[in-house]
Structures are given as C-alpha cells and as structure tokens.
Design a protein around this motif. Sequence first.
Motif, PDB file in Angstrom:
ATOM      1  N   LEU A  90     -26.834  -3.419  -3.358  1.00 52.85           N
ATOM      2  CA  LEU A  90     -26.435  -2.173  -4.175  1.00 52.85           C
ATOM      3  C   LEU A  90     -25.057  -2.326  -4.708  1.00 52.85           C
ATOM      4  N   SER A  91     -24.500  -1.242  -5.156  1.00 51.69           N
ATOM      5  CA  SER A  91     -22.864  -1.344  -5.423  1.00 51.69           C
ATOM      6  C   SER A  91     -22.047  -1.994  -4.245  1.00 51.69           C
ATOM      7  N   PRO A  92     -21.225  -2.765  -4.446  1.00 48.59           N
ATOM      8  CA  PRO A  92     -20.699  -3.312  -3.283  1.00 48.59           C
ATOM      9  C   PRO A  92     -19.970  -2.052  -2.413  1.00 48.59           C
ATOM     10  N   HIS A  93     -19.442  -1.209  -3.054  1.00 47.77           N
ATOM     11  CA  HIS A  93     -18.920  -0.166  -2.001  1.00 47.77           C
ATOM     12  C   HIS A  93     -19.788   0.664  -1.231  1.00 47.77           C
ATOM     13  N   ARG A 102     -15.290  -1.907   5.191  1.00 49.86           N
ATOM     14  CA  ARG A 102     -14.384  -1.729   4.068  1.00 49.86           C
ATOM     15  C   ARG A 102     -14.116  -3.049   3.517  1.00 49.86           C
ATOM     16  N   ILE A 103     -14.083  -3.103   2.158  1.00 47.81           N
ATOM     17  CA  ILE A 103     -13.714  -4.460   1.363  1.00 47.81           C
ATOM     18  C   ILE A 103     -12.280  -4.309   1.204  1.00 47.81           C
ATOM     19  N   SER A 104     -11.781  -5.334   1.710  1.00 42.28           N
ATOM     20  CA  SER A 104     -10.335  -5.427   1.527  1.00 42.28           C
ATOM     21  C   SER A 104      -9.946  -6.633   0.401  1.00 42.28           C
ATOM     22  N   SER A 135     -14.607  -0.582  -3.132  1.00 43.53           N
ATOM     23  CA  SER A 135     -14.236   0.290  -2.185  1.00 43.53           C
ATOM     24  C   SER A 135     -13.852   1.637  -2.890  1.00 43.53           C
ATOM     25  N   ASP A 136     -13.350   2.453  -2.087  1.00 43.68           N
ATOM     26  CA  ASP A 136     -12.920   3.932  -2.589  1.00 43.68           C
ATOM     27  C   ASP A 136     -11.897   3.723  -3.635  1.00 43.68           C
ATOM     28  N   ALA A 141     -12.077  -5.313 -11.270  1.00 38.56           N
ATOM     29  CA  ALA A 141     -10.751  -5.531 -11.941  1.00 38.56           C
ATOM     30  C   ALA A 141      -9.465  -5.919 -11.093  1.00 38.56           C
ATOM     31  N   ASP A 142      -9.249  -4.970  -9.826  1.00 36.68           N
ATOM     32  CA  ASP A 142      -8.160  -5.153  -9.051  1.00 36.68           C
ATOM     33  C   ASP A 142      -8.231  -6.568  -8.435  1.00 36.68           C
TER      34      ASP A 142
END
Length: 236
Positions: A90-93, A102-104, A135-136, A141-142
């Motif tokens: 799925l989309s990672p988030h 929660r992906i950091s 993540s949210d 890109a970040d």
Amino acid sequence: MLEQPGARGVFVVGTDTGVGKTLIAAGLLHAFARRRARVVGMKPVAAGAVPDPDTRGDGWASEDALALRAASTLRVSAALDNPVLLPEPLSPHLAAARTGQRISVDALVESYHALAAQADAVVVEGAGGLLVPLSDDATGADLARALGLPLLLVVGLRLGCLNHALLTAEAIAARGLVLAGWVANRIDPAMSCVDDNIATLQRRLPAPLWADVPHGALNARHLPFNETLIDDFLAR
C-alpha cells in the motif's frame, strides 16, 4: 540542498509506481561497481514483503531490497539497507498505520549515514512517486531533501508520461532539489511515437538522459547507461 560528505549518493525516484525504479537502481549499482569497490543499494521504505531466502532480517524481505542487494558489492544488515519493511503493498503511510507504526524521516536519514559511512557509492530507491506520503506530514520528497542527494528520475514511457515527468521535475525544482538526470524506460511496447516523446523530454527536462532502456530489459548488469555521464557524476 547539498549532498552530505562521504559516499557519493543518488536518490532514484519514479514518475509513478511500476515504472522500473528497481531495475534502474540495480543497473546503476552495477555501473557504479565497475568504477568503485564498495557500492550498496538502499530501500529506505518498502511496502510489501516476501519470504527472505537470506534470513538476514526476521524471515521477510522486500523484493526491491533483494534486487538491490544482489547488485551491491557491500553486504550490510537489513536494518541499514531496508530500515522500514511493511507487510502490505500500500502507500507507505497507510501500510505503516495498519501496523501501528509511524515512519520517521530522521530515523531513515540516520540509517543512510550509517550505510554511507561504509561505502564509496550509495543508490537509494524511493517508494512510488516523488510525493508519495510516508506519514501524515512527510513525503518521499521530504526524505530526498533530508538526505541531501541529487535525484535520478525514471520515466516510464507510456501514455501520460510527459505530464508526469514534467510535473515531477517542477516539484523537484520547487523544493530546491537537484535533478542529476533521467532515464527513459520503455515499459509499454504499444506506445505510439515513443522516440518523439523521448525527444520532447530531452528538450524540456533540465537534466541529461542517462539511459534509454529498451522494452523487456531484465538484466540490470547490462543496461545502456551513458558511461561518460556516470563517470562525470562519480567524479564530482
């Protein structure tokens, strides 16, 4: 953003999912390995797991990470070359949320620096397209920006690719990222005017074409990268 000191790194991003990023990233590792002794791939976030024949992790692995490991000359722990492995494709988030994670971005950057400290060159493969949510409040890109790496854009040649490629290039520039080059991957053998589409992108994208990959190419070791551009990139 300036690349961090140490190993030469590049972040491989696609115009969409399913455009051949893993093949191109593996091919780039082989090209780098002909010039540098210690090269390694990294898949910071992978969504979708398969049984791991190497058993370096917990018995599961990403198919993308396995392909990058096969093309790498440096063997590292799964915690470094694929720090986030999510079970569902799925989309990672969303995949992370379904497992209570929660992906950091900061943690991914730490893993990258630990990996780069051991290597001469690192090829980082993103998840999906450039703006895929991690993540949210963070996207691919970040992560690219936090890593400070130049980008290689994989354009899957099919109907709609011009818009996708040019929008991605604009998003890269708007975030102060560096587009080092792009790859034309002929994923749709029925696409009309494919050479004209490549010529259009050569005129409009602000970076050189690193490779024109024929449809059906499966051997990452022999992808037709421009050798001069590879040499120039590693020499910077």
